[in-house]
Write an enzyme that holds these catalytic residues in place. Sequence first.
Site, mmCIF file in Angstrom:
data_model
loop_
_atom_site.group_PDB
_atom_site.id
_atom_site.type_symbol
_atom_site.label_atom_id
_atom_site.label_comp_id
_atom_site.label_asym_id
_atom_site.label_seq_id
_atom_site.Cartn_x
_atom_site.Cartn_y
_atom_site.Cartn_z
ATOM 1 N N ASP A 86 0.790 -1.243 0.000
ATOM 2 C CA ASP A 86 0.000 0.000 0.000
ATOM 3 C C ASP A 86 0.824 1.297 0.000
ATOM 4 O OD1 ASP A 86 -1.902 -1.974 0.299
ATOM 5 O OD2 ASP A 86 -2.793 -1.185 2.129
ATOM 6 N N ASP B 267 -4.593 -0.717 -1.543
ATOM 7 C CA ASP B 267 -5.882 -0.575 -0.887
ATOM 8 C C ASP B 267 -6.788 0.092 -1.931
ATOM 9 O OD1 ASP B 267 -6.949 -1.176 1.675
ATOM 10 O OD2 ASP B 267 -6.901 0.931 2.268
ATOM 11 N N HIS C 281 -10.174 7.113 2.154
ATOM 12 C CA HIS C 281 -8.829 6.920 1.602
ATOM 13 C C HIS C 281 -8.883 5.888 0.483
ATOM 14 C CE1 HIS C 281 -9.282 3.714 4.563
ATOM 15 N NE2 HIS C 281 -8.460 3.008 3.814
ATOM 16 N N LYS D 128 -7.210 -4.777 -2.971
ATOM 17 C CA LYS D 128 -7.973 -5.349 -1.855
ATOM 18 C C LYS D 128 -8.860 -4.285 -1.245
ATOM 19 C CE LYS D 128 -4.119 -4.287 1.200
ATOM 20 N NZ LYS D 128 -4.771 -3.313 2.089
ATOM 21 N N CYS E 156 -1.787 -2.769 7.645
ATOM 22 C CA CYS E 156 -1.745 -3.666 6.480
ATOM 23 C C CYS E 156 -0.469 -4.496 6.413
ATOM 24 C CB CYS E 156 -2.016 -2.874 5.213
ATOM 25 S SG CYS E 156 -3.752 -2.335 5.180
HETATM 26 C C1 VGL Z 1 -4.532 0.643 5.918
HETATM 27 C C2 VGL Z 1 -6.054 1.418 7.435
HETATM 28 C C3 VGL Z 1 -7.071 1.320 6.504
HETATM 29 C C4 VGL Z 1 -3.106 0.287 5.623
HETATM 30 C C5 VGL Z 1 -5.537 0.527 4.972
HETATM 31 O O1 VGL Z 1 -2.715 0.239 4.436
HETATM 32 O O2 VGL Z 1 -2.352 0.024 6.591
HETATM 33 N N1 VGL Z 1 -4.815 1.079 7.144
HETATM 34 N N2 VGL Z 1 -6.791 0.868 5.273
HETATM 35 ZN ZN ZN Z 2 -8.265 0.971 3.729
#
Ligand code: VGL
Ligand code: ZN
Length: 198
Positions: free
Chosen positions: A9, A47, A82, A107, A152
């Site tokens: 991510d 993400d 996000h 994902k 993540c």
């Molecule tokens: C993530 C919170 C929500 C991450 C993704 O990539 O760590 N954290 N979505």
């Molecule tokens: Zn997320």
Amino acid sequence: MKKALIIIDLQNDFTRDGGLEVPEGNEIIPEVNRLQEEFDIIIATQDWHPPNHGSFASNHPGKKAFDVDELNGLEQVLWPDHCIQGSRGAEFHPELKTEKIQAIIRKGMDPGIDSYSGFFDNGHRKSTGLSGFLKGLEIENLFFCGLAADYCVYYSIKDALSEGFHCTLFLNGTRPISSDNFDKIKEELKEKGVQLIN
Ligand code: VGL
Ligand code: ZN
């Protein structure tokens, strides 16, 4: 033993001025680019949420970001919006080298469940196919970097362990949302046999 680098991510929304900015997230980018030189097989995750995703506080009337609520039977931290599919925030950071990335696993696309890990959703209801993909390439050793270390990256490593991979985390190549949280996670991962290296 064959190895792969897994970049989690590394998207605009998790870096400076992003929707869910991770402190010092930008600092890992040169390191992740350098690490890529040591690998022949590189996989990245993104993400990739629809606007109505159930992890967004904006989709829970009366709640605010970082509150904890429930989503289809699972405890859910509510996040600021996000990584909305197709948005600039969801793109890889422009300074990340992407030429050598062989596969991208997206994902978090199902609005009804979050997916921190690159392998399974948070309820382990569905696989992303990543484990089978790596096993098809006869890879046994996974090296992790990316964001966020305490979400993540952490959940991806836990699933990788349960899928039988040997795991290493590059500490210079990751940053957490909460450093207190990450201190505990590092201890847990060490006990589970994960190598933490600089
Ligand atoms: C993530 C919170 C929500 C991450 C993704 O990539 O760590 N954290 N979505
Ligand atoms: Zn997320």
